[in-house]
Design an enzyme around this catalytic site. Structure first.
Site, mmCIF file in Angstrom:
data_model
loop_
_atom_site.group_PDB
_atom_site.id
_atom_site.type_symbol
_atom_site.label_atom_id
_atom_site.label_comp_id
_atom_site.label_asym_id
_atom_site.label_seq_id
_atom_site.Cartn_x
_atom_site.Cartn_y
_atom_site.Cartn_z
ATOM 1 N N CYS A 180 0.827 -1.206 0.000
ATOM 2 C CA CYS A 180 0.000 0.000 0.000
ATOM 3 C C CYS A 180 0.865 1.261 0.000
ATOM 4 O O CYS A 180 1.569 1.542 0.981
ATOM 5 C CB CYS A 180 -0.920 -0.011 1.223
ATOM 6 S SG CYS A 180 -1.772 1.540 1.529
ATOM 7 N N CYS A 207 -0.068 3.988 2.643
ATOM 8 C CA CYS A 207 0.245 3.526 4.002
ATOM 9 C C CYS A 207 1.658 3.910 4.408
ATOM 10 O O CYS A 207 1.938 4.130 5.595
ATOM 11 C CB CYS A 207 0.091 2.007 4.099
ATOM 12 S SG CYS A 207 -1.584 1.401 3.777
#
Length: 303
Positions: free
Chosen positions: A42, A45
């Site tokens: 991700c 993230c």
């Protein structure tokens, strides 16, 4: 307690399916806990994670953070309806109280964490009271069209109370609003037998039936034109009411069904009255719009 990793003043730890109840739910009874769902692949993230950890550590023990890798912990991610990362669920007094999906600015993270800390002091003390407040919040999200957030809120309640009929019904209605009829049908087929006959589930079942009918009615604007061109086109008016209900315009759906009943109550084996009852069943029985419509229908029947 969380049993946090001691690295300076860190209040962050790794969580898992096996430890979620202890690390997040139980720990949140003493201090707010943020369940942070992330993944190695991700991109957002990589930015959000360090900022979130820094803000939690800045709170100096007034909040905790538990990181959960969705790839390694798919069970709890599925229970909370985590469909994209990053996703954050804030827990207080054993229950989810807030959350967000996607990246946020550092200043927004600070405000979010402070709001959770403040809410902890006012969080409900009893399970029933807390559930009612969470349900009210989830239902308001559904009304506002915040479907992803509503889905996660209903799912979070079900993670703790799998036989909560209102939350189950709310999740079904959320899927209906998302046009995901297949998933809504799946939930109805797999619901616990203990709540199968509840009023809340009956409401969701009626809404699903109406939504399935609406798939074959055509667009609202076209049906409206047909009714305007020929007010006695009863099938067009019935279809228009069904399409309006599916679009969320309950008031006008009821108006057209009452008008159809007024024009020809016996048409198509009392189709107008039967459809009205389905609409009533799909709504809160105490809702003013339902009570008013029932009174009007009764006055027509006995006039």
């Amino acid at each position: 307690m969380l049993g946090l990793r001691k690295s300076g003043e860190s209040h962050v730890k790794e969580g898992s399916d096996a430890t979620f109840m202890q690390d997040v739910v139980e720990a949140s009874r003493s201090v707010p806990v943020l369940a942070y769902f992330t993944a190695k692949w991700c991109g957002p993230c990589k930015t959000l994670g360090p900022q979130l950890e820094a803000e939690v550590n800045k709170a100096a023990g007034r909040a905790k953070l538990v990181r959960i890798d969705v790839d390694k912990n798919q069970s709890i991610a599925a229970q909370l309806q985590v469909q994209s990362v990053p996703a954050v669920f804030a827990f207080a007094d054993g229950r989810p109280v807030n959350g967000f999906v996607g990246a946020k600015r550092r200043s927004e993270l600070a405000k979010f964490i402070q709001s959770v800390i403040r809410a902890k002091g006012h969080a409900p003390g009893s399970g029933m009271e807390g559930t009612e407040e969470l349900l009210a919040h989830a239902e308001e999200l559904l009304k506002q069209g915040a479907l992803v957030e509503a889905s996660r809120s209903f799912s979070a309640i079900l993670a703790e109370e799998p036989e909560n009929a209102a939350a189950y019904a709310g999740l079904i209605k959320t899927h209906i609003a998302c046009k995901d009829i297949k998933r809504a049908e799946g939930l109805l087929q797999s619901l616990p037998s203990s709540i199968a006959d509840s009023q809340a589930i009956a409401s969701a079942r009626a809404m699903l039936e109406l939504a399935k009918q609406a798939r074959s009615t055509g667009p609202v604007y076209r049906l409206r034109r047909r009714v305007e061109a020929n007010p006695n086109d009863h099938q067009a008016r019935l279809d228009l009411a069904t399409a309006l209900h599916a679009s969320g315009d309950i008031e006008n759906a009821i108006e057209h069904l009452l008008e159809l009943f007024r024009r020809d109550r016996a048409w198509n084996d009392e189709a107008a009255k039967k459809q009205l009852f389905k609409v009533f069943d799909s709504q809160d029985p105490a809702a003013p719009i339902v009570l008013k419509a029932r009174r009007r229908l009764s006055s027509m029947i006995f006039s």
